[in-house]
Design an enzyme around this catalytic site. Structure first.
Site, PDB file in Angstrom:
ATOM      1  CB  THR A 117      -0.859   0.043   1.273  1.00 57.87           C
ATOM      2  OG1 THR A 117       0.021   0.163   2.393  1.00 57.87           O
ATOM      3  CG2 THR A 117      -1.698  -1.207   1.433  1.00 57.87           C
ATOM      4  CD  GLU A 159      -5.016  -2.512   2.211  1.00 57.12           C
ATOM      5  OE1 GLU A 159      -5.367  -2.034   1.120  1.00 57.12           O
ATOM      6  OE2 GLU A 159      -4.449  -1.847   3.095  1.00 57.12           O
ATOM      7  CE  LYS A 188     -18.085  12.900  16.319  1.00 58.91           C
ATOM      8  NZ  LYS A 188     -17.829  11.786  17.185  1.00 58.91           N
ATOM      9  CD1 TRP A 199     -20.885  11.142  11.985  1.00 62.97           C
ATOM     10  CD2 TRP A 199     -18.684  11.515  11.909  1.00 62.97           C
ATOM     11  NE1 TRP A 199     -20.306  10.426  13.000  1.00 62.97           N
ATOM     12  CE2 TRP A 199     -18.951  10.639  12.978  1.00 62.97           C
ATOM     13  CE3 TRP A 199     -17.364  11.907  11.663  1.00 62.97           C
ATOM     14  CZ2 TRP A 199     -17.952  10.129  13.799  1.00 62.97           C
ATOM     15  CZ3 TRP A 199     -16.372  11.398  12.489  1.00 62.97           C
ATOM     16  CH2 TRP A 199     -16.672  10.526  13.537  1.00 62.97           C
TER      17      TRP A 199
HETATM   18  P1  ADP Z   1      -3.241   3.541  -1.998  1.00 59.73           P
HETATM   19  O1  ADP Z   1      -3.428   4.130  -3.347  1.00 59.73           O
HETATM   20  O2  ADP Z   1      -3.454   4.509  -0.881  1.00 59.73           O
HETATM   21  O3  ADP Z   1      -2.098   2.619  -1.873  1.00 59.73           O
HETATM   22  P2  ADP Z   1      -5.324   1.830  -2.704  1.00 59.73           P
HETATM   23  O4  ADP Z   1      -4.932   1.944  -4.118  1.00 59.73           O
HETATM   24  O5  ADP Z   1      -5.477   0.518  -2.105  1.00 59.73           O
HETATM   25  O6  ADP Z   1      -4.389   2.555  -1.778  1.00 59.73           O
HETATM   26  O7  ADP Z   1      -6.577   2.761  -2.487  1.00 59.73           O
HETATM   27  C1  ADP Z   1      -7.730   2.332  -1.855  1.00 59.73           C
HETATM   28  C2  ADP Z   1      -8.598   3.498  -1.487  1.00 59.73           C
HETATM   29  O8  ADP Z   1      -8.896   4.331  -2.597  1.00 59.73           O
HETATM   30  C3  ADP Z   1      -9.951   3.076  -0.977  1.00 59.73           C
HETATM   31  O9  ADP Z   1      -9.906   2.676   0.360  1.00 59.73           O
HETATM   32  C4  ADP Z   1     -10.771   4.326  -1.204  1.00 59.73           C
HETATM   33  O10 ADP Z   1     -10.591   5.260  -0.164  1.00 59.73           O
HETATM   34  C5  ADP Z   1     -10.189   4.905  -2.460  1.00 59.73           C
HETATM   35  N1  ADP Z   1     -11.024   4.554  -3.607  1.00 59.73           N
HETATM   36  C6  ADP Z   1     -10.856   3.531  -4.458  1.00 59.73           C
HETATM   37  N2  ADP Z   1     -11.810   3.529  -5.400  1.00 59.73           N
HETATM   38  C7  ADP Z   1     -12.623   4.572  -5.144  1.00 59.73           C
HETATM   39  C8  ADP Z   1     -13.810   5.103  -5.759  1.00 59.73           C
HETATM   40  N3  ADP Z   1     -14.338   4.575  -6.853  1.00 59.73           N
HETATM   41  N4  ADP Z   1     -14.378   6.190  -5.203  1.00 59.73           N
HETATM   42  C9  ADP Z   1     -13.843   6.753  -4.104  1.00 59.73           C
HETATM   43  N5  ADP Z   1     -12.735   6.310  -3.488  1.00 59.73           N
HETATM   44  C10 ADP Z   1     -12.121   5.237  -3.994  1.00 59.73           C
END
Ligand code: ADP
Length: 532
Positions: free
Chosen positions: A177, A320, A430, A435
């Site tokens: 990640t 994940e 908050k 929220w």
């Molecule tokens: P990172 O880029 O931080 O390593 P990921 O690629 O695993 O992590 O990103 C996952 C996160 O991206 C999700 O938990 C969510 O917050 C955001 N995300 C993914 N797809 C969408 C979507 N279609 N709309 C809004 N948020 C999204």
């Protein structure tokens, strides 16, 4: 009556064997960084993957060893996806946009023994070599003056190799990640989880792949398994068009020339494509389907693609979760919906694909399950066969006793199964015990024609605990004022959601995967104060 069916462990080698056998002639096109183009086929990918597996074995790479790739999308990267898994290794896809400290951390943590890389990333390799003591061999995907070249390296082998077998739960891929807080965490994909995820990806309700699909995936092969497309695409025998550069002019040209029907990418990719077409005064490419995910797809983007006749598949997932969790797309009542209703529905994050389950729980106690009523907003949790159980080398599971993984996202589940994401747990604002969704504020602000980008952050407030402040990047030459932004927001959000301040900034920080980095933004404005 037990065990009347054949033993057939779900391993990735079956996927490439199938593609080579049943769609062996279907083309895999690559446009390289130097402008040259090559064409191979699924049969060619398999033949090279066998040679690569043999070449890795000759280097002394054993089952379970990690082989890293630092590369864009191209056919040799695809060969490596199958070659490494096929010899029992674990492909660690490294995101070249990570910071040096993160690159050092993940390669050492993974104990990568081989690193395959694009010549474009030679400066990273030169810089990081002394900090990567576990890496014994470097292979460059591009030929030329860059040490061992991939094609020469695999050409030393005859391809007479038998895929390494084993348990279907053996690891095959590793992805970290991007670690917005603390060190990046490693997610290990298994053969079984990968095959199941890819089968789910084939469904009409997911990527809707068929042998008539020609896909240009812009989503990188170096992050979150490129949404599993290289596996699902092999299962369906689709034609792939890869580009090792993400220049919209190059992508556009390829889409037209190669008859691309489907593409997939994060919103910024689509935005760059729109801007290119506007500058050149040309139409968007005639795509049948566009998958958007990674961050929320803004409404104007969905509208524009839909007006172009493109089916928009808005997807949600995370590293994940392999990564696909939900995907949107037309439902049977589509014909009865107005255009606005279709856009509104598509702007939500879609429905869970078969295999995964979602639930939302109370944000305060994190256990009370909320109703799927289209109103209640809570912490989003997921479980399923391609959802993480434990991070690589972690001492404890990342899930609760019932197997639920907390996504860190906040969302609403609708009665028809649609997920509507409203925020990240860490980013919800908050205010006086209620929220406020930072994402909704941002999206509303980004609908203003003079706003290039916007980010809402909760800032400490002596009376309300937190109040929203909106940081805005104006479009070039715009005279936008904070009063204009507030006026624009008034009809779009509740009155008490209106930001206490609108601050204009030159840029908004992003993470290595191109998302707004609220953490960096908060750090940058840590001295910012709101009056009571
Ligand atoms: P990172 O880029 O931080 O390593 P990921 O690629 O695993 O992590 O990103 C996952 C996160 O991206 C999700 O938990 C969510 O917050 C955001 N995300 C993914 N797809 C969408 C979507 N279609 N709309 C809004 N948020 C999204």
């Amino acid at each position: 009556m037990h065990r009347a069916m054949q033993d057939w462990s779900m391993r990735i080698s079956h996927v490439i064997d199938h593609a080579a056998r049943e769609a062996g002639v279907r083309e895999i096109v690559t446009r390289w960084a130097d402008g040259s183009e090559t064409r191979t086929t699924w049969a060619g990918i398999r033949a090279d993957a066998l040679k690569m597996a043999q070449a890795l074995k000759a280097l002394g790479i054993r089952k379970g060893d990690r082989v890293a790739s630092l590369a864009m999308n191209h056919s040799r990267h695809l060969v490596s996806w199958y070659g490494v898994a096929g010899m029992g290794g674990v492909l660690h896809t490294v995101n070249p946009r990570l910071f040096d400290d993160q690159l050092e951390y993940i390669v050492n943590h993974a104990e990568d023994r081989v690193l395959l890389y694009d010549a474009a990333f030679q400066p990273i390799v030169d810089r990081m070599k002394p900090r990567w003591p576990t890496v014994e061999h470097y292979v460059c995907y591009d030929s030329g003056a860059h040490g061992i070249a991939f094609e020469d390296w695999i050409a030393t082998q005859d391809g007479d190799f038998t895929w390494v077998g084993g348990e279907e739960t053996d690891p095959c891929m590793l992805c970290y990640t991007s670690g917005t807080t603390g060190n990046p965490k490693g997610v290990v994909y298994e053969h079984r989880s990968t095959v199941l995820h890819a089968v789910a990806g084939l469904q009409p309700s997911t990527f809707n792949f068929s042998p008539s699909t020609v896909m240009l995936p812009v989503v990188p092969m170096f992050h979150a398994a490129s949404w599993g497309l290289p596996y699902a695409g092999a299962m369906a025998g689709i034609k792939f068009v890869f580009s090792a550069v993400n220049d919209p002019a190059v992508l556009h040209g390829l889409m037209l020339r190669e008859g691309v029907t489907d593409s997939a990418g994060v919103p910024t990719v689509w935005l760059a494509h729109f801007q290119y077409c506007d500058r050149e005064g040309i139409a968007l490419p005639p795509l049948k389907a566009a998958t958007i995910g990674g961050s929320a797809a803004p409404r104007f983007m969905i509208e524009r693609l839909m007006k172009n006749g493109t089916r928009v598949q808005h997807a949600w997932g995370m590293t994940e979760t392999s990564p696909i969790g939900t995907v949107g797309g037309p439902t049977c009542d589509w014909e009865r919906l107005s255009f606005e209703e279709r856009v509104a529905k598509t702007a939500m994050q879609g429905r869970p694909i078969f295999g995964v389950q979602l639930r939302t729980v109370d944000l305060d106690d994190m256990v009370t399950e909320l109703p799927r009523d289209g109103v209640s907003s809570g912490a989003l949790q997921i479980r399923g066969p391609w959802v993480i159980k434990r991070y690589f080398k972690a001492e404890e599971d990342a899930v609760n006793a019932q197997g639920w993984f907390d996504t860190g996202d906040v969302g609403i589940l609708h009665p028809d199964g649609t997920l509507q994401l409203t925020d990240r747990t860490k980013d919800v604002i908050k205010s006086g015990g209620e929220w406020i969704s930072s994402v909704e504020l941002e999206n509303a602000a980004m609908g203003h024609p003079d706003v290039a980008e916007a980010a809402a952050v909760g800032i400490y407030h002596p009376k309300w605990d937190e109040r929203p402040v909106l940081f805005v990047v104006k479009k070039d030459g715009s005279q936008l004022s904070s009063a204009d932004v507030i006026e624009h927001l008034k009809p779009l959000v509740a009155k008490w959601w209106l930001p206490d301040a609108v601050e204009f900034v030159d840029d908004i920080p992003h993470t290595a995967t191109g998302k707004i980095s609220k953490k960096d933004l908060r750090d940058r404005f840590s001295d910012y104060r709101l009056e009571a």
